[in-house]
Scaffold this motif. Structure first.
Motif, short mmCIF file in Angstrom:
data_model
loop_
_atom_site.label_atom_id
_atom_site.label_comp_id
_atom_site.label_asym_id
_atom_site.label_seq_id
_atom_site.Cartn_x
_atom_site.Cartn_y
_atom_site.Cartn_z
N SER A 27 13.22 -46.60 32.30
CA SER A 27 12.39 -46.09 31.19
C SER A 27 12.77 -46.79 29.88
O SER A 27 11.90 -47.19 29.11
CB SER A 27 12.57 -44.58 31.05
N VAL A 28 14.07 -46.92 29.64
CA VAL A 28 14.54 -47.64 28.46
C VAL A 28 14.11 -49.10 28.53
O VAL A 28 13.66 -49.69 27.53
CB VAL A 28 16.08 -47.52 28.32
N LEU A 29 14.23 -49.68 29.73
CA LEU A 29 13.82 -51.07 29.94
C LEU A 29 12.33 -51.24 29.66
O LEU A 29 11.91 -52.20 29.01
CB LEU A 29 14.16 -51.49 31.37
N LEU A 30 11.54 -50.29 30.13
CA LEU A 30 10.08 -50.34 29.93
C LEU A 30 9.72 -50.26 28.46
O LEU A 30 8.90 -51.04 27.95
CB LEU A 30 9.42 -49.21 30.71
N LEU A 31 10.33 -49.30 27.75
CA LEU A 31 10.03 -49.15 26.33
C LEU A 31 10.50 -50.36 25.53
O LEU A 31 9.82 -50.79 24.58
CB LEU A 31 10.70 -47.87 25.80
N SER A 32 11.64 -50.94 25.91
CA SER A 32 12.11 -52.15 25.23
C SER A 32 11.13 -53.29 25.45
O SER A 32 10.84 -54.06 24.53
CB SER A 32 13.50 -52.54 25.76
N TYR A 33 10.63 -53.39 26.67
CA TYR A 33 9.67 -54.46 27.00
C TYR A 33 8.37 -54.28 26.21
O TYR A 33 7.82 -55.26 25.68
CB TYR A 33 9.39 -54.42 28.50
N CYS A 34 7.88 -53.04 26.15
CA CYS A 34 6.58 -52.77 25.51
C CYS A 34 6.65 -52.73 23.99
O CYS A 34 5.66 -53.02 23.31
CB CYS A 34 6.01 -51.46 26.04
N LEU A 35 7.80 -52.33 23.44
CA LEU A 35 7.90 -52.16 21.99
C LEU A 35 8.60 -53.33 21.30
O LEU A 35 8.41 -53.53 20.09
CB LEU A 35 8.66 -50.87 21.67
N ILE A 36 9.39 -54.09 22.04
CA ILE A 36 10.17 -55.17 21.41
C ILE A 36 9.82 -56.53 22.00
O ILE A 36 9.39 -57.44 21.29
CB ILE A 36 11.69 -54.90 21.55
N LEU A 37 10.01 -56.67 23.32
CA LEU A 37 9.87 -57.99 23.93
C LEU A 37 8.43 -58.51 23.91
O LEU A 37 8.17 -59.61 23.42
CB LEU A 37 10.39 -57.95 25.38
N LEU A 38 7.50 -57.73 24.45
CA LEU A 38 6.13 -58.20 24.55
C LEU A 38 5.44 -58.38 23.19
O LEU A 38 4.78 -59.40 22.97
CB LEU A 38 5.31 -57.26 25.44
N PRO A 39 5.59 -57.43 22.24
CA PRO A 39 4.97 -57.66 20.92
C PRO A 39 5.51 -58.90 20.21
O PRO A 39 4.80 -59.52 19.42
CB PRO A 39 5.31 -56.38 20.14
N ASN A 40 6.77 -59.24 20.45
CA ASN A 40 7.38 -60.39 19.78
C ASN A 40 7.45 -61.64 20.66
O ASN A 40 8.08 -62.63 20.27
CB ASN A 40 8.79 -60.03 19.32
N GLU A 41 6.82 -61.59 21.82
CA GLU A 41 6.82 -62.73 22.72
C GLU A 41 6.08 -63.91 22.08
O GLU A 41 5.01 -63.77 21.50
CB GLU A 41 6.13 -62.37 24.04
N GLU A 42 6.69 -65.08 22.20
CA GLU A 42 6.07 -66.28 21.64
C GLU A 42 5.65 -67.22 22.77
O GLU A 42 6.39 -67.41 23.74
CB GLU A 42 7.04 -67.00 20.70
N THR A 43 4.46 -67.77 22.64
CA THR A 43 3.94 -68.72 23.61
C THR A 43 3.54 -70.00 22.87
O THR A 43 3.74 -70.11 21.65
CB THR A 43 2.70 -68.14 24.32
N LYS A 44 2.96 -70.91 23.59
CA LYS A 44 2.49 -72.14 22.98
C LYS A 44 1.45 -71.85 21.90
O LYS A 44 1.36 -72.56 20.90
CB LYS A 44 1.88 -73.04 24.07
N GLU A 45 0.69 -70.77 22.09
CA GLU A 45 -0.38 -70.44 21.15
C GLU A 45 0.06 -69.55 19.99
O GLU A 45 -0.76 -69.22 19.13
CB GLU A 45 -1.53 -69.77 21.91
N THR A 46 1.31 -69.15 19.96
CA THR A 46 1.79 -68.34 18.85
C THR A 46 1.66 -69.11 17.55
O THR A 46 2.09 -70.26 17.45
CB THR A 46 3.26 -67.91 19.08
N TYR A 47 1.09 -68.46 16.56
CA TYR A 47 0.82 -69.13 15.27
C TYR A 47 1.91 -68.79 14.27
O TYR A 47 2.28 -67.63 14.10
CB TYR A 47 -0.54 -68.68 14.74
N HIS A 48 2.45 -69.84 13.62
CA HIS A 48 3.51 -69.67 12.62
C HIS A 48 2.98 -70.12 11.27
O HIS A 48 3.02 -71.31 10.93
CB HIS A 48 4.74 -70.50 13.01
N PRO A 49 2.48 -69.20 10.46
CA PRO A 49 1.86 -69.58 9.18
C PRO A 49 2.81 -70.28 8.21
O PRO A 49 2.38 -71.18 7.48
CB PRO A 49 1.37 -68.24 8.60
N GLU A 50 4.09 -69.90 8.22
CA GLU A 50 5.03 -70.54 7.29
C GLU A 50 5.20 -72.02 7.63
O GLU A 50 5.29 -72.87 6.72
CB GLU A 50 6.38 -69.83 7.33
N GLU A 51 5.26 -72.32 8.92
CA GLU A 51 5.38 -73.73 9.33
C GLU A 51 4.13 -74.51 8.95
O GLU A 51 4.21 -75.69 8.56
CB GLU A 51 5.63 -73.82 10.84
N VAL A 52 2.98 -73.88 9.07
CA VAL A 52 1.72 -74.54 8.73
C VAL A 52 1.66 -74.79 7.22
O VAL A 52 1.21 -75.86 6.77
CB VAL A 52 0.52 -73.71 9.19
#
Length: 402
Positions: A27-52
């Motif tokens: 349950s802790v693992l699930l909430l960590s995944y849904c509230l922390i890991l997945l919302p902050n997951e970065e992929t090739k398409e993640t946009y970084h406005p400061e870098e731009v």
């Protein structure tokens, strides 16, 4: 008596002192995944406005320098109109940045799709993508085609384009990604853990259970069914809670949203790809989950009869579960001279079968959805036969007192 024994076994499993802490952990693992890991997951398409912004500032300085020197024509060494190309990329990236900051995601997605159209090199040249893969170029090209198919679907249909939809973070998209990555293995490990002690725990009360007025084989079946339904109940709860948590953050999503799938291994162009709805993907994947869960629970009963130790059962079952990851490489298409599609471990990670990723990874067309269902049913039939025979060899008295 059957119902009472089933209820008794189900309650023992649900109240187990080893299962309750494990459920709290996942349950802790699930909430960590849904509230922390997945919302902050970065992929090739993640946009970084400061870098731009930094890129645009540097590009503006370079353009002013070129204009001051009158260097706005074609570069003699390369034949490229650098100043004109810089101006084009400046306008495009400035428009992307403005759309992103204004949260105008439909326009942002349109511009991003436009910038990627026919520009597969942006993916294939990125050395950070699949850096540890034995075939990085192939994997980057595959990801590019999947991305382009997703964007085309978003833009050509009437979905309200949101941040969550664009980056696959809505409830249904998160569930789809979970099932086509390592989610199935996590689910199966839960079932293995819950059922690893359904026999060994009885050896502590052997004198009482010897008198239960049920045949030994029927007891094994009822124990299996109780562990099966308990595991499914926990798995369904995990998936529902995960979808709800992601939906509260990014929206629920759409069942008719399309998922890219690979249907052939011939041209390695978009002709080898197709789409299916998330509803179809989830339906096909979730149908297979109870089959594999039941397979491992019955396998655990066999291992429990043989080893009489829950930790050995857990270890051996876990090794079998992850055997495809531990002992099979991207170039393995045969095991003992037989095609890999005939072995059940190929289909444990069923999400990859449904979308064609398993075939893509092994560069084969022999791994199909229907063959997977057939192989799993045949494997279950073999396990059932083995369990029936073994229950005659290791009877109730032999299990408890030998």
């Amino acid at each position: 008596m059957n119902r009472n024994y089933f209820k008794h076994e189900f309650l023992i499993t649900s109240r187990s002192r080893r299962n309750i802490p494990f459920i709290l952990f996942i349950s802790v693992l699930l909430l960590s995944y849904c509230l922390i890991l997945l919302p902050n997951e970065e992929t090739k398409e993640t946009y970084h406005p400061e870098e731009v912004k930094e890129y645009l500032a540097n590009l503006e300085v370079e353009q002013e320098f070129r204009e001051a020197k009158g260097n706005t024509g074609i570069n003699i060494m390369t034949g490229m109109p650098v100043h004109a190309m810089n101006a084009y990329y400046y306008r495009l990236n400035h428009a992307l940045l403005t759309a992103y900051e204004d949260k105008n995601y439909p326009r942002f997605l349109y511009l991003r799709n436009f910038s990627l159209l026919g520009n597969e090199y942006e993916y294939t040249s990125d050395e950070n993508l699949f850096a540890l893969s034995p075939f990085p170029g192939k994997d980057r090209s595959h990801l590019y085609k999947q991305t382009m198919m997703r964007y085309e679907d978003y833009l050509t249909n009437d979905y309200p384009i949101t941040y969550g939809l664009m980056y696959e973070k809505t409830g249904l998209q998160a569930l789809q990604k979970f099932l086509q990555t390592n989610g199935i293995l996590f689910i199966l490990f839960c079932a293995i853990f819950f059922s690893s002690d359904i026999l060994s725990r009885d050896r502590k009360n052997k004198s009482v259970l010897q008198g239960v007025p049920l045949s030994w084989y029927r007891q094994l079946n009822l124990k299996s069914l109780s562990a099966f339904f308990y595991s499914l109940l926990v798995i369904i709860g995990i998936l529902i809670v995960g979808v709800i948590v992601m939906s509260l953050q990014f929206g629920f999503g759409y069942f008719d949203l399309h998922v890219p799938i690979m249907i052939a291994q011939e041209t390695f162009t978009l002709e080898d790809y197709d789409v299916m709805s998330i509803a179809s993907f989830l339906g096909k994947t979730l149908i297979a989950v109870p089959l594999v869960v039941y397979l491992f629970i019955r396998l655990n009963v066999i291992l429990g009869l043989l080893f009489k130790n829950e930790w050995l059962v857990l270890l051996v079952s876990s090794l079998l579960l992850f055997s495809d990851r531990l002992f099979v490489s991207r170039t393995t298409r045969e095991i003992f001279g037989k095609d890999i599609s005939f072995f059940p471990q190929t289909y444990f990670d069923f999400g990859k079968i449904v979308n064609g990723d398993k075939s893509f990874l092994l560069n084969t067309e022999t791994i199909t959805y229907m063959k997977g269902i057939v192989v799993l049913f045949v494997t279950i039939a073999v396990i059932e036969l083995m369990l029936f025979i073994l229950s005659k060899i290791i009877n109730k008295r032999g299990f408890y007192f030998v």
